[in-house]
Design an enzyme around this catalytic site. Structure first.
Site, PDB file in Angstrom:
ATOM      1  N   THR A 123       0.556  -1.998  -2.015  1.00 52.73           N
ATOM      2  CA  THR A 123       0.442  -2.806  -3.232  1.00 52.73           C
ATOM      3  C   THR A 123       1.839  -2.952  -3.826  1.00 52.73           C
ATOM      4  OG1 THR A 123      -1.752  -1.901  -3.594  1.00 52.73           O
ATOM      5  CG2 THR A 123      -0.717  -2.990  -5.470  1.00 52.73           C
ATOM      6  N   ARG A 163     -11.811   1.967  -1.358  1.00 54.70           N
ATOM      7  CA  ARG A 163     -11.923   3.015  -2.375  1.00 54.70           C
ATOM      8  C   ARG A 163     -11.929   4.356  -1.676  1.00 54.70           C
ATOM      9  NH1 ARG A 163     -17.596   0.969  -4.209  1.00 54.70           N
ATOM     10  NH2 ARG A 163     -17.585   0.751  -1.967  1.00 54.70           N
ATOM     11  N   LEU A 277     -19.674   0.292 -14.881  1.00 55.48           N
ATOM     12  CA  LEU A 277     -20.050   0.325 -16.302  1.00 55.48           C
ATOM     13  C   LEU A 277     -20.510   1.727 -16.707  1.00 55.48           C
ATOM     14  CD1 LEU A 277     -22.011  -3.013 -16.987  1.00 55.48           C
ATOM     15  CD2 LEU A 277     -19.725  -2.388 -17.773  1.00 55.48           C
ATOM     16  N   GLY A 284      -8.986   7.321 -13.244  1.00 57.52           N
ATOM     17  CA  GLY A 284      -7.722   7.916 -12.800  1.00 57.52           C
ATOM     18  C   GLY A 284      -7.457   7.436 -11.395  1.00 57.52           C
ATOM     19  N   CYS A 287      -4.127   4.363  -7.995  1.00 55.34           N
ATOM     20  CA  CYS A 287      -3.918   2.907  -8.047  1.00 55.34           C
ATOM     21  C   CYS A 287      -4.027   2.289  -9.439  1.00 55.34           C
ATOM     22  CB  CYS A 287      -4.911   2.227  -7.121  1.00 55.34           C
ATOM     23  SG  CYS A 287      -4.560   2.561  -5.393  1.00 55.34           S
TER      24      CYS A 287
HETATM   25  N1  LIG Z   1      -5.138   5.090  -1.965  1.00 56.14           N
HETATM   26  C1  LIG Z   1      -5.878   4.036  -2.224  1.00 56.14           C
HETATM   27  O1  LIG Z   1      -7.052   4.155  -2.551  1.00 56.14           O
HETATM   28  C2  LIG Z   1      -5.298   2.643  -2.124  1.00 56.14           C
HETATM   29  C3  LIG Z   1      -6.169   1.553  -2.157  1.00 56.14           C
HETATM   30  C4  LIG Z   1      -5.628   0.276  -2.062  1.00 56.14           C
HETATM   31  C5  LIG Z   1      -4.260   0.107  -1.975  1.00 56.14           C
HETATM   32  N2  LIG Z   1      -3.424   1.192  -1.960  1.00 56.14           N
HETATM   33  C6  LIG Z   1      -1.986   0.961  -1.822  1.00 56.14           C
HETATM   34  O2  LIG Z   1      -1.621   1.255  -0.476  1.00 56.14           O
HETATM   35  C7  LIG Z   1      -0.333   1.867  -0.432  1.00 56.14           C
HETATM   36  C8  LIG Z   1      -0.414   3.223   0.263  1.00 56.14           C
HETATM   37  O3  LIG Z   1      -1.218   4.072  -0.535  1.00 56.14           O
HETATM   38  P1  LIG Z   1      -1.687   5.518  -0.034  1.00 56.14           P
HETATM   39  O4  LIG Z   1      -2.620   6.026  -1.065  1.00 56.14           O
HETATM   40  O5  LIG Z   1      -2.127   5.413   1.371  1.00 56.14           O
HETATM   41  O6  LIG Z   1      -0.285   6.300  -0.096  1.00 56.14           O
HETATM   42  P2  LIG Z   1       0.041   7.773   0.445  1.00 56.14           P
HETATM   43  O7  LIG Z   1       1.080   8.290  -0.455  1.00 56.14           O
HETATM   44  O8  LIG Z   1      -1.230   8.523   0.651  1.00 56.14           O
HETATM   45  O9  LIG Z   1       0.658   7.519   1.895  1.00 56.14           O
HETATM   46  C9  LIG Z   1       1.877   6.892   2.116  1.00 56.14           C
HETATM   47  C10 LIG Z   1       2.442   7.430   3.427  1.00 56.14           C
HETATM   48  O10 LIG Z   1       3.615   6.682   3.769  1.00 56.14           O
HETATM   49  C11 LIG Z   1       4.530   7.573   4.381  1.00 56.14           C
HETATM   50  N3  LIG Z   1       5.871   6.960   4.359  1.00 56.14           N
HETATM   51  C12 LIG Z   1       6.691   6.764   3.294  1.00 56.14           C
HETATM   52  N4  LIG Z   1       7.813   6.147   3.694  1.00 56.14           N
HETATM   53  C13 LIG Z   1       7.711   5.945   5.026  1.00 56.14           C
HETATM   54  C14 LIG Z   1       8.550   5.332   6.013  1.00 56.14           C
HETATM   55  N5  LIG Z   1       9.710   4.790   5.688  1.00 56.14           N
HETATM   56  N6  LIG Z   1       8.127   5.310   7.292  1.00 56.14           N
HETATM   57  C15 LIG Z   1       6.943   5.854   7.632  1.00 56.14           C
HETATM   58  N7  LIG Z   1       6.090   6.429   6.747  1.00 56.14           N
HETATM   59  C16 LIG Z   1       6.476   6.469   5.450  1.00 56.14           C
HETATM   60  C17 LIG Z   1       4.400   8.834   3.570  1.00 56.14           C
HETATM   61  O11 LIG Z   1       4.907   9.953   4.262  1.00 56.14           O
HETATM   62  C18 LIG Z   1       2.879   8.897   3.355  1.00 56.14           C
HETATM   63  O12 LIG Z   1       2.246   9.630   4.385  1.00 56.14           O
HETATM   64  C19 LIG Z   1       0.142   1.925  -1.868  1.00 56.14           C
HETATM   65  O13 LIG Z   1       0.939   0.804  -2.147  1.00 56.14           O
HETATM   66  C20 LIG Z   1      -1.132   1.886  -2.666  1.00 56.14           C
HETATM   67  O14 LIG Z   1      -0.947   1.323  -3.935  1.00 56.14           O
HETATM   68  C21 LIG Z   1      -3.932   2.455  -2.017  1.00 56.14           C
END
Ligand SMILES: NC(=O)c1ccc[n+]([C@@H]2O[C@H](COP(=O)([O-])OP(=O)(O)OC[C@H]3O[C@@H](n4cnc5c(N)ncnc54)[C@H](O)[C@@H]3O)[C@@H](O)[C@H]2O)c1
Length: 473
Positions: A123, A163, A277, A284, A287
């Site tokens: 995101t 989610r 709702l 929390g 995101c």
């Molecule tokens: N968690 C959710 O529910 C969710 C839902 C929709 C969107 N998102 C979006 O998706 C993205 C990822 O979220 P997440 O919760 O999976 O994050 P996270 O922190 O769980 O995982 C990110 C991973 O990326 C790795 N990383 C960082 N830099 C790197 C690089 N240069 N090369 C390789 N690996 C690297 C980290 O070590 C980590 O394991 C975010 O932008 C978040 O906003 C998350």
């Protein structure tokens, strides 16, 4: 297709596993050697229901492997996903450092052998897809100029809507897939990648039947900027919906209405819908807060005042504090009291503690001199490791939590909390106060079990008969 996913967090691991389950050949890459080592041993680095099972099936179907080096995988791939974290900076802006490093690494790894799509799934603030393209090119600095000109790639924005807690179902049976791109080759390859999902032409995995009536998933093609805005606008809307339910619940408490009835009544309106709702202690997770803050930041950059978004953050912060107010109303003094938190994770079925209301509540209570105990079926170990500053006493059972406590607070609605022996717990406590921050219990049942009960928006009191009281004379 041959796919690389960069980042093995909540999004990257699930995306990689599901794409391989659908038959694509997937390599997941992460710079975190510990996570990769666990995945190579067949262990999931996160708690997510069904992920272990899907990872096993993914290995048998399309095939999946895990590495710390990007080069080989990217060269072999048709599609490279970026799914790294974009956590908030103190200013509210998204920290794009991980995205920048990943995109540059992609640029350094590409060769001239084929056209590739670099898909941004993280995101990111509006306009970042252009940034990804620039960064991929910057990553090619070491490549001789002649070769660099022959490297062909296009960029897509493909926001993620899963989610945590139901990530596999959300990925295999999504409401929609959004692909932002203006490049017909990119759109064609993304359609090919997602064809099994769009057409729902895959066997449902054991334990996760296809929802009744699900035949085709809409794939919406938009501009790059449109796709980025869709992600933020969707999350911001959901925070508004929850915040609205909480605000109405607070009014219900004052006027003597039952918020769960009110929400059922408005949720049946098809223009409103029943989901999101449920009044509670506030939202929390990793995101909502960061995405609303980032959207606000973008709005301000463009001279827009987004008052609803500002209010959404404020309302949520205030809602977390209602727990403290309710404890004060029941116990008067919190200093020296022992408060037991039922649940730490920001929601059930995950070990994710990012921006979890429990952390805020525990911090406030500790600041006020209370002792804080907590029980969480999954997230306690992670909380102790990630938040050593919070002097929480972690309990192995709910009974241990209740022992000598002055109050219990339901913070996370884990399914196992629904069937607790409330009467048994009340007997173990110094004062049987129950702040039900998720409206898990019926007030009558909790009261019958011996608790002094307060929920969220549950203002119904026994009506006083009109004839009672002194008559005016
Ligand atoms: N968690 C959710 O529910 C969710 C839902 C929709 C969107 N998102 C979006 O998706 C993205 C990822 O979220 P997440 O919760 O999976 O994050 P996270 O922190 O769980 O995982 C990110 C991973 O990326 C790795 N990383 C960082 N830099 C790197 C690089 N240069 N090369 C390789 N690996 C690297 C980290 O070590 C980590 O394991 C975010 O932008 C978040 O906003 C998350």
């Amino acid at each position: 297709m041959r796919v690389t996913v960069i980042g093995t967090g909540y999004v990257g691991t699930v995306t990689g596993a599901c794409l391989a389950y659908l038959g694509h050949r997937v390599t997941c890459v992460d710079t975190d050697q510990g996570k990769i080592a666990r995945l190579q041993r067949g262990e999931s680095p996160i708690y997510e229901p069904l992920l272990d099972e899907i990872l096993k099936l993914a290995a048998q179907r399309g095939g999946i492997d895990f590495r710390t080096e990007l080069e080989g995988a990217a060269v072999e791939s048709d599609i490279v996903f970026i799914a790294v974290g974009t956590p908030p900076l103190p200013s509210g802006e998204a920290n794009l450092a991980y995205l920048e490093a990943a995109a540059r690494a992609v640029g350094a790894a590409l060769d001239t052998s084929r056209f590739r799509v670099v898909v941004n799934k993280s995101t990111v603030p509006v306009g970042s897809a252009n940034l990804v393209e620039t960064l991929v090119r910057e990553g090619m600095v070491e490549v001789p100029a002649e070769e660099r000109r022959r490297i062909r790639f296009g960029v897509a924005s493909n926001p993620e809507f899963l989610r945590e807690g139901s990530a596999i179902a959300d990925s295999l049976y999504p409401d929609r897939i959004v692909v932002g791109s203006a490049d017909p080759r990119v759109i064609e390859m993304m359609r090919e990648l997602y064809a099994p999902l769009v057409e729902q032409k895959f066997d449902a995995p054991p334990g996760l039947p296809r929802p009744a009536g699900m035949e085709r998933v809409p794939l919406l093609v938009t501009s790059l900027t449109g796709a980025e805005m869709i992600k933020y606008a969707a999350n911001a809307f959901l925070t508004l919906k929850i915040g609205y339910a909480n605000e109405i619940a607070n009014i219900c408490e004052r006027v003597g209405a039952e918020a769960t009835e009110v929400m059922a009544g408005i949720g049946l309106d098809s223009r409103i819908g029943a989901k999101f709702l449920n009044p509670g202690v506030g939202w929390g997770g990793s995101c909502f807060g960061k995405d609303v803050s980032a959207l606000l930041h973008t709005a301000h950059e463009y001279g827009c005042q987004a008052r609803l978004l500002e209010a959404s953050l404020e309302v949520n912060q205030a809602q977390r504090n209602t727990v403290i107010q309710k404890l004060q109303e029941k116990l008067f003094i919190l200093k020296g009291r022992t408060i037991g938190l039922l649940g730490l994770a920001f929601k059930p079925d995950t070990d994710d503690l990012r921006d979890a209301p429990a952390l805020h509540i525990a911090e406030r209570l500790l600041q006020m001199g209370a002792r804080v105990k907590a029980y969480d079926p999954v997230a306690a170990e992670a909380c102790a490791a990630q938040h050593p500053e919070l002097r929480i006493r972690y309990c192995g059972t709910v009974e241990e939590l209740a022992e000598d406590a002055d109050a219990l607070v339901v913070v996370t609605e884990w399914a196992e909390f629904r069937d607790l022996d409330l009467a048994g717990l009340a007997k173990r406590m110094v004062s049987p106060v129950l702040v039900d921050g998720r409206n898990l219990y019926s007030p009558e049942a909790a009261t019958a079990a011996g608790f002094d009960y307060v929920g969220v928006g549950r203002g119904v009191r026994q009506p006083v008969p009109a004839s009672s009281g002194r008559s005016r004379g």
